[in-house]
Design a protein around this motif. Structure first.
Motif, PDB file in Angstrom:
ATOM      1  N   LYS A  10      13.766   4.665  -2.575  1.00 23.16           N
ATOM      2  CA  LYS A  10      14.485   5.915  -2.299  1.00 23.16           C
ATOM      3  C   LYS A  10      13.660   6.763  -1.342  1.00 23.16           C
ATOM      4  CE  LYS A  10      16.742   6.806  -6.761  1.00 23.16           C
ATOM      5  NZ  LYS A  10      16.079   5.803  -7.592  1.00 23.16           N
ATOM      6  N   ILE A  11      14.390   7.494  -0.499  1.00 20.53           N
ATOM      7  CA  ILE A  11      13.714   8.443   0.394  1.00 20.53           C
ATOM      8  C   ILE A  11      14.449   9.783   0.350  1.00 20.53           C
ATOM      9  CG2 ILE A  11      13.121   8.965   2.801  1.00 20.53           C
ATOM     10  CD1 ILE A  11      12.754   5.981   3.285  1.00 20.53           C
ATOM     11  N   TRP A  12      13.697  10.838   0.102  1.00 23.28           N
ATOM     12  CA  TRP A  12      14.261  12.194   0.193  1.00 23.28           C
ATOM     13  C   TRP A  12      13.932  12.694   1.596  1.00 23.28           C
ATOM     14  CZ3 TRP A  12      13.181  10.116  -4.434  1.00 23.28           C
ATOM     15  CH2 TRP A  12      14.023  10.429  -5.512  1.00 23.28           C
ATOM     16  N   THR A  13      14.955  13.080   2.342  1.00 24.77           N
ATOM     17  CA  THR A  13      14.713  13.583   3.702  1.00 24.77           C
ATOM     18  C   THR A  13      14.950  15.085   3.731  1.00 24.77           C
ATOM     19  OG1 THR A  13      17.020  13.250   4.345  1.00 24.77           O
ATOM     20  CG2 THR A  13      15.488  11.427   4.766  1.00 24.77           C
ATOM     21  N   ASP A  14      14.388  15.718   4.735  1.00 22.80           N
ATOM     22  CA  ASP A  14      14.567  17.158   4.965  1.00 22.80           C
ATOM     23  C   ASP A  14      14.352  18.001   3.708  1.00 22.80           C
ATOM     24  OD1 ASP A  14      15.010  19.523   6.251  1.00 22.80           O
ATOM     25  OD2 ASP A  14      17.199  19.389   6.137  1.00 22.80           O
ATOM     26  N   VAL A  15      13.162  17.873   3.135  1.00 25.42           N
ATOM     27  CA  VAL A  15      12.796  18.733   2.009  1.00 25.42           C
ATOM     28  C   VAL A  15      11.583  19.575   2.386  1.00 25.42           C
ATOM     29  CG1 VAL A  15      13.732  17.571  -0.033  1.00 25.42           C
ATOM     30  CG2 VAL A  15      11.624  16.709   0.995  1.00 25.42           C
ATOM     31  N   GLN A  16      11.494  20.721   1.725  1.00 24.65           N
ATOM     32  CA  GLN A  16      10.267  21.528   1.796  1.00 24.65           C
ATOM     33  C   GLN A  16       9.477  21.090   0.565  1.00 24.65           C
ATOM     34  OE1 GLN A  16       9.573  25.907   2.560  1.00 24.65           O
ATOM     35  NE2 GLN A  16      10.397  25.992   0.480  1.00 24.65           N
ATOM     36  N   ILE A  17       8.288  20.517   0.770  1.00 28.91           N
ATOM     37  CA  ILE A  17       7.546  19.969  -0.374  1.00 28.91           C
ATOM     38  C   ILE A  17       6.420  20.911  -0.781  1.00 28.91           C
ATOM     39  CG2 ILE A  17       6.315  17.957  -1.291  1.00 28.91           C
ATOM     40  CD1 ILE A  17       7.563  16.255   0.873  1.00 28.91           C
ATOM     41  N   ALA A  18       6.532  21.448  -2.004  1.00 31.27           N
ATOM     42  CA  ALA A  18       5.423  22.213  -2.575  1.00 31.27           C
ATOM     43  C   ALA A  18       4.538  21.173  -3.266  1.00 31.27           C
ATOM     44  CB  ALA A  18       5.941  23.239  -3.570  1.00 31.27           C
ATOM     45  N   THR A  19       3.558  20.657  -2.526  1.00 28.04           N
ATOM     46  CA  THR A  19       2.767  19.535  -3.050  1.00 28.04           C
ATOM     47  C   THR A  19       1.824  19.973  -4.166  1.00 28.04           C
ATOM     48  OG1 THR A  19       0.952  19.880  -1.489  1.00 28.04           O
ATOM     49  CG2 THR A  19       2.736  18.398  -0.780  1.00 28.04           C
ATOM     50  N   LEU A  20       1.415  21.250  -4.161  1.00 30.02           N
ATOM     51  CA  LEU A  20       0.395  21.762  -5.088  1.00 30.02           C
ATOM     52  C   LEU A  20      -0.948  21.054  -4.899  1.00 30.02           C
ATOM     53  CD1 LEU A  20       1.012  24.173  -6.991  1.00 30.02           C
ATOM     54  CD2 LEU A  20       3.063  22.934  -6.444  1.00 30.02           C
ATOM     55  N   GLU A  21      -1.104  20.419  -3.745  1.00 34.23           N
ATOM     56  CA  GLU A  21      -2.359  19.737  -3.418  1.00 34.23           C
ATOM     57  C   GLU A  21      -3.311  20.728  -2.742  1.00 34.23           C
ATOM     58  OE1 GLU A  21      -4.263  17.161  -3.482  1.00 34.23           O
ATOM     59  OE2 GLU A  21      -2.933  15.963  -4.741  1.00 34.23           O
ATOM     60  N   PRO A  22      -4.508  20.937  -3.297  1.00 30.10           N
ATOM     61  CA  PRO A  22      -5.434  21.894  -2.681  1.00 30.10           C
ATOM     62  C   PRO A  22      -5.826  21.500  -1.254  1.00 30.10           C
ATOM     63  CG  PRO A  22      -6.243  21.134  -4.825  1.00 30.10           C
ATOM     64  CD  PRO A  22      -5.019  20.329  -4.516  1.00 30.10           C
ATOM     65  N   TYR A  34       9.775  17.925   5.663  1.00 26.45           N
ATOM     66  CA  TYR A  34       9.111  16.657   5.395  1.00 26.45           C
ATOM     67  C   TYR A  34      10.059  15.687   4.696  1.00 26.45           C
ATOM     68  CZ  TYR A  34       4.261  17.177   6.844  1.00 26.45           C
ATOM     69  OH  TYR A  34       3.114  17.258   7.583  1.00 26.45           O
ATOM     70  N   SER A  35       9.636  14.441   4.621  1.00 26.17           N
ATOM     71  CA  SER A  35      10.376  13.419   3.871  1.00 26.17           C
ATOM     72  C   SER A  35       9.398  12.714   2.956  1.00 26.17           C
ATOM     73  CB  SER A  35      11.019  12.416   4.817  1.00 26.17           C
ATOM     74  OG  SER A  35      12.013  13.068   5.572  1.00 26.17           O
ATOM     75  N   LEU A  36       9.928  12.188   1.863  1.00 29.82           N
ATOM     76  CA  LEU A  36       9.070  11.556   0.845  1.00 29.82           C
ATOM     77  C   LEU A  36       9.732  10.271   0.368  1.00 29.82           C
ATOM     78  CD1 LEU A  36       7.387  13.386  -2.123  1.00 29.82           C
ATOM     79  CD2 LEU A  36       8.856  11.427  -2.568  1.00 29.82           C
ATOM     80  N   GLY A  37       8.969   9.189   0.348  1.00 22.33           N
ATOM     81  CA  GLY A  37       9.499   7.898  -0.085  1.00 22.33           C
ATOM     82  C   GLY A  37       8.885   7.460  -1.397  1.00 22.33           C
ATOM     83  N   VAL A  38       9.691   6.769  -2.203  1.00 20.80           N
ATOM     84  CA  VAL A  38       9.253   6.346  -3.530  1.00 20.80           C
ATOM     85  C   VAL A  38       9.382   4.833  -3.672  1.00 20.80           C
ATOM     86  CG1 VAL A  38       9.945   6.401  -5.953  1.00 20.80           C
ATOM     87  CG2 VAL A  38       9.774   8.525  -4.675  1.00 20.80           C
ATOM     88  N   LYS A  39       8.335   4.229  -4.235  1.00 21.73           N
ATOM     89  CA  LYS A  39       8.371   2.789  -4.514  1.00 21.73           C
ATOM     90  C   LYS A  39       7.819   2.541  -5.910  1.00 21.73           C
ATOM     91  CE  LYS A  39       5.594  -0.848  -3.209  1.00 21.73           C
ATOM     92  NZ  LYS A  39       4.595  -1.371  -2.299  1.00 21.73           N
ATOM     93  N   HIS A  40       8.527   1.775  -6.701  1.00 20.00           N
ATOM     94  CA  HIS A  40       8.113   1.445  -8.069  1.00 20.00           C
ATOM     95  C   HIS A  40       7.596   2.658  -8.830  1.00 20.00           C
ATOM     96  CE1 HIS A  40       8.841  -2.550  -6.858  1.00 20.00           C
ATOM     97  NE2 HIS A  40       7.706  -2.765  -6.217  1.00 20.00           N
ATOM     98  N   GLY A  41       8.329   3.759  -8.747  1.00 18.63           N
ATOM     99  CA  GLY A  41       8.008   4.940  -9.554  1.00 18.63           C
ATOM    100  C   GLY A  41       6.915   5.820  -9.004  1.00 18.63           C
ATOM    101  N   LYS A  42       6.335   5.394  -7.860  1.00 20.50           N
ATOM    102  CA  LYS A  42       5.238   6.203  -7.294  1.00 20.50           C
ATOM    103  C   LYS A  42       5.577   6.676  -5.887  1.00 20.50           C
ATOM    104  CE  LYS A  42       1.519   4.225  -9.941  1.00 20.50           C
ATOM    105  NZ  LYS A  42       0.618   3.103  -9.995  1.00 20.50           N
ATOM    106  N   ILE A  43       4.857   7.717  -5.465  1.00 14.67           N
ATOM    107  CA  ILE A  43       5.076   8.237  -4.115  1.00 14.67           C
ATOM    108  C   ILE A  43       4.401   7.294  -3.119  1.00 14.67           C
ATOM    109  CG2 ILE A  43       4.644  10.178  -2.556  1.00 14.67           C
ATOM    110  CD1 ILE A  43       4.580  11.964  -5.151  1.00 14.67           C
ATOM    111  N   GLU A  44       5.213   6.783  -2.194  1.00 14.43           N
ATOM    112  CA  GLU A  44       4.715   5.782  -1.230  1.00 14.43           C
ATOM    113  C   GLU A  44       4.281   6.438   0.081  1.00 14.43           C
ATOM    114  OE1 GLU A  44       4.195   2.612  -1.641  1.00 14.43           O
ATOM    115  OE2 GLU A  44       4.122   1.781   0.396  1.00 14.43           O
ATOM    116  N   PHE A  45       5.058   7.445   0.507  1.00 16.11           N
ATOM    117  CA  PHE A  45       4.632   8.175   1.714  1.00 16.11           C
ATOM    118  C   PHE A  45       5.184   9.587   1.706  1.00 16.11           C
ATOM    119  CE2 PHE A  45       8.756   6.539   3.136  1.00 16.11           C
ATOM    120  CZ  PHE A  45       9.309   7.671   3.717  1.00 16.11           C
TER     121      PHE A  45
END
Ligand code: NIG
Ligand code: FE
Length: 412
Positions: A10-22, A34-45
């Protein structure tokens, strides 16, 4: 199309990602468009949408339409499994009795112990169901549940098993904590040290051997257990390879936080009476300070936790519901975001970090969840909001569009 992208489900496209990453140098670790891709339950990119070429992609594409994606919420401190309710005690408190007085009269925690001992595991599961569903429906993807209303080996095990059985029916990550040292059981009123010995010699080893708990907790307070008794519990927990947590400095300064820090505790919780020496100890050990504004509010407390000093020493702050029948029967982590800001003066960003990144650290799982970054669990929430601060600002109107657990859309 690159190989990483091709393998995603799955890929979520055109999202604003609040990563909470310092390491993302923006408030909330925010990445826009940004866009975010998921593979086997984990974030792939995680990649800027304009760099994405989806030609030939076989998986599912979800157009985020500029909405905001955050990590799933983590409620890192609950007593969600119990029987009965304590509205009579609430009424008594409104007439002027204090929480402490009710506890000293044999009510409080011990009244829930009587009710919890009286029911079977199945009944505990059923009574917990509306509470767990309330948390899940507002976006909780990781939840901690403590024992502590059994206070015998059999009943503590029953509570932990009920927690596991209940959570197994939902898309949720569960962490369990043995809180056998929550109150002195009626059978040991005159020999609390013998009860501590039972916990250390029998309960902790058995719970560890059966994999029923990830951590051990104790109520270190003048109406419960002393610092010396807490130390025995910490030492037994450490020997058993379990994490350490403590309820402390809630009603007085018992110096439990400093002691827990010396055992590299995952978290110290409540903390209204925490002093600077305690905070310095937390900074050294990297222990999370967990604030519970719901209990502060519900008990009508006035002494606030030392937020400014915690900030000054850069101690990570978690925020949790403390959901329980006595000091916080409020099954809402969203409400705690608002209370954390209004009652304790947290910023909305600190509050959201407290129920994501720092909540994960308080449960010893910060490597796998709590922020949105490549390799972490794809536990995510898609909100119809423009500013992540809205999560602490608003309450009651449901802006949650999708709840995603391990890459699967569970709501929306
Ligand atoms: O976290 N402080 C001790 N334990 C709970 C209250 C439990 C109860 O009153 O039943 C708390 O506030
Ligand atoms: Fe608690």
């Amino acid at each position: 199309m690159n190989a990483a992208l091709q393998k995603c489900q799955k890929i979520w496209t055109d999202v604003q990602i609040a990563t909470l990453e310092p390491q993302v140098n923006a408030p909330y670790g925010l990445l826009s468009q940004y866009s975010l891709g998921v593979k086997h339950g984990k974030i792939e990119f995680i990649t800027p949408s304009q760099q994405l070429d989806l030609t030939g992609f076989q998986g599912e594409i979800i157009n985020g339409q500029g909405k905001t994606l955050t990590p799933g919420l983590i409620d890192s401190h609950t007593h969600l499994i119990y029987a009965g309710q304590r509205s009579a005690e609430f009424t008594q408190r409104l007439q002027g009795l204090t929480y402490e007085e009710i506890a000293r009269n044999g009510g409080g925690i011990l009244s829930t112990v009587t009710a919890t001992r009286a029911v079977a595991e199945e009944e505990l599961v059923e009574q917990g169901r509306p509470r767990i569903e309330a948390l899940i429906n507002e976006g909780v993807t990781t939840l901690e549940i403590k024992s502590g209303y059994g206070l015998t080996l059999k009943d503590e095990l029953k509570m932990l098993r009920a927690a596991k059985q209940l959570a197994a029916g939902y898309p949720l990550r569960l962490r369990t904590t043995l809180l056998a040292a929550h109150a002195i059981p009626p059978e040991y009123q005159n020999s609390p040290d013998a009860y501590i010995e039972l916990i250390c010699k029998e309960m902790i080893p058995q719970v560890a051997a059966e994999g029923l708990a990830d951590a051990v907790d104790i109520f270190c307070e003048k109406i419960a257990f002393s610092a010396a008794q807490s130390e025995q519990i910490f030492s037994a927990a450490k020997d058993a390879g379990l994490g350490i947590k403590v309820h402390t400095e809630q009603l007085s300064n018992s110096h439990g936080a400093e002691l827990a820090a010396s055992y590299s505790a995952w978290s110290v919780d409540h903390l209204e009476y925490l002093d600077e020496a305690g905070i310095i100890a937390l900074q050294k050990s990297g222990t999370v300070a967990t604030l519970l504004p719901g209990a502060f509010y519900f008990l009508g407390e006035t002494k606030k936790p030392p937020v400014e000093l915690l900030r000054q020493y850069q101690v990570p702050i978690a925020l949790a519901s403390d959901l329980n029948p006595g000091s916080c029967p409020l099954a809402s982590l969203r409400l705690m975001l608002n209370m954390g800001c209004v009652l304790f003066g947290l910023t909305p960003e600190e509050a959201l970090s407290g129920v994501t990144r720092n909540g994960a650290a308080a449960l010893g799982i910060k490597k796998t969840t709590g922020t949105l970054s490549v390799g972490k669990a794809a536990d995510m929430l898609l909100w119809d909001i423009a500013d992540p601060a809205q999560l602490a600002y608003q309450f009651g109107e449901n802006s949650l569009q999708q709840r995603i657990f391990a890459g699967e859309i569970t709501h929306g």
